[in-house]
Design an enzyme around this catalytic site. Structure first.
Site, PDB file in Angstrom:
ATOM      1  N   GLN A 180       0.807  -1.217   0.000  1.00  0.00           N
ATOM      2  CA  GLN A 180       0.000   0.000   0.000  1.00  0.00           C
ATOM      3  C   GLN A 180       0.843   1.271   0.000  1.00  0.00           C
ATOM      4  O   GLN A 180       0.321   2.357  -0.239  1.00  0.00           O
ATOM      5  CB  GLN A 180      -0.936   0.016   1.221  1.00  0.00           C
ATOM      6  CG  GLN A 180      -1.909  -1.139   1.293  1.00  0.00           C
ATOM      7  CD  GLN A 180      -2.974  -1.093   0.208  1.00  0.00           C
ATOM      8  OE1 GLN A 180      -3.186  -0.064  -0.436  1.00  0.00           O
ATOM      9  NE2 GLN A 180      -3.669  -2.216   0.007  1.00  0.00           N
ATOM     10  N   SER A 195       3.349  -4.893  -5.067  1.00  0.00           N
ATOM     11  CA  SER A 195       2.353  -5.602  -5.879  1.00  0.00           C
ATOM     12  C   SER A 195       1.881  -4.714  -7.019  1.00  0.00           C
ATOM     13  O   SER A 195       1.703  -3.512  -6.848  1.00  0.00           O
ATOM     14  CB  SER A 195       1.166  -5.997  -4.996  1.00  0.00           C
ATOM     15  OG  SER A 195       0.145  -6.604  -5.753  1.00  0.00           O
ATOM     16  N   CYS A 315      -8.997  -9.633   1.587  1.00  0.00           N
ATOM     17  CA  CYS A 315      -8.537 -11.006   1.815  1.00  0.00           C
ATOM     18  C   CYS A 315      -9.251 -11.668   2.991  1.00  0.00           C
ATOM     19  O   CYS A 315      -9.203 -12.876   3.150  1.00  0.00           O
ATOM     20  CB  CYS A 315      -7.028 -11.025   2.073  1.00  0.00           C
ATOM     21  SG  CYS A 315      -6.068 -10.373   0.687  1.00  0.00           S
TER      22      CYS A 315
END
Length: 374
Positions: A180, A195, A315
């Site tokens: 993030q 990511s 998640c």
């Protein structure tokens, strides 16, 4: 559609989609092949690694080390944590109680193997960085901390943390889950996970930065690709898209702060709103509780009007959040939590639509509650 769930995933940008299509059409060679098509793919990998290195620090000076492309943050986190633990002689690991499951479950696995895992909660420490550093001793093999919490935006000054840990114990490896935080803040660490799908690239691509001098064994064994650190034929198309998304990224602290301030202003006009994201949080993630309206009810109500937010980590799939508890949020407020997360394409008009719908949902739920009393 109003999409305000960018901490869960982002829409792949046009530049990413074009780069993926171009590589699929014209640069699809195996990067290990010796012919021209292989060389072209290898050039994509080399250029993308330089781009990631330059983007990681958030400064003009790129970090010095190796970039290993992975399938995403879960693989990067596992590769870093298990790799650092495998080569370590010490058995103590320091982390936090607000980590993503891909870190938390990996640490559970190490605890089952006999490692001492210390997890600190922000609610228990006025100075969280100081608490983490104080927990490091001569037997600490690894510190694993997320730069930005995905549920509330709680942020850590990573360069400061890294500097102080290394001053306390130079032999302690520092892993940063920067999923993030990537492209949003300065970063540093011995091992840094990022990511693609959080920055408008595609799913299935991520990277692990390994600082020069840091040695970890490979998680996957095979053909020896990527300097034997991550075997398997490299997904050149996804890597090309990842690099294109980095270069095209348009998010900014100022832009996100403008959206956050507008959201906070609108929320202040509503009753029974409890903010769970404070001044320690980045501006692109805002977590709040709508007291009296359970998260699931609010999310489905917003979805009726094509407005997409979240109740927490995508998640966790609706499971109770241990993150909010570790940040001092009561169980009652956690049950009513809503997470709004921005990208550069979001507008204040979209926030107005969100808050108008929240207001209507509050009124509808209250009317239903009142009728049920009689």
């Amino acid at each position: 559609m109003i999409y305000l769930d960018n901490a869960a995933t982002t829409k792949p940008c046009l530049e990413c989609r074009k780069a993926v299509a171009e590589a699929m059409e014209n640069q699809f060679g195996n990067a290990s092949s010796l012919h021209n098509m292989g060389t072209a793919s290898l050039q994509i990998l080399s250029r993308a690694k330089r781009t990631v290195l330059a983007a990681l620090s958030g400064t003009k000076s790129p970090l010095d080390g190796e970039v290993v492309f992975t399938s995403g943050a879960t693989e990067s986190n596992n590769m870093a944590i298990f790799g650092a633990a495998e080569r370590a002689r010490c058995r103590r690991i320091v982390s936090t109680a607000i980590e993503h499951p891909s870190v938390a479950r990996a640490l559970d696995g190490l605890a089952e193997r006999g490692f001492e895992v210390v997890r600190l909660a922000p609610k228990d420490h006025a100075d969280f960085i100081e608490a983490i550093v104080n927990a490091v001793d001569e037997n600490t093999a690894l510190v694993s901390v997320m730069a930005v919490n995905n549920e509330t935006g709680f942020a850590v000054d990573v360069p400061l943390l890294y500097k102080q840990i290394k001053r306390k114990n130079p032999k302690t490896a520092v892993h940063i889950d920067a999923v993030q935080g990537f492209l949003k803040m300065p970063l540093d660490g011995d091992l840094i996970s990022v990511s693609g799908h959080k920055i408008h690239s595609s799913k299935g691509i991520g990277a692990l930065f390994i600082k020069k001098g840091e040695i970890i064994p490979p998680l996957l064994k095979g053909g020896g690709q990527q300097h034997n650190l991550r075997s398997g034929t490299e997904p050149v198309e996804l890597i090309a898209g990842f690099e294109a998304a980095i270069n095209a990224y348009r998010g900014s602290h100022e832009g996100f702060l403008k959206l956050k301030n507008h959201l906070l202003k609108r929320l202040s006009e509503l009753s029974d709103i409890k903010l769970n994201s404070d001044e320690r949080c980045v501006p692109n993630i805002v977590n709040f509780s709508v007291r009296g309206v359970r998260s699931e009810i609010m999310l489905h109500s917003l979805e009726e009007d094509g407005i997409y937010v979240s109740s927490g980590s995508a998640c966790s799939k609706g499971k109770k959040s241990g993150v909010l508890e570790a940040l001092g949020v009561s169980d009652k407020d956690a049950d009513c939590a809503v997470r709004v997360s921005f990208c550069a394409d979001n507008t204040t008009d979209e926030i107005d639509a969100l808050c108008d719908k929240i207001s209507k949902t509050i009124e509808r739920v209250r009317r239903g509650t009142s009728k049920n009393r009689f």
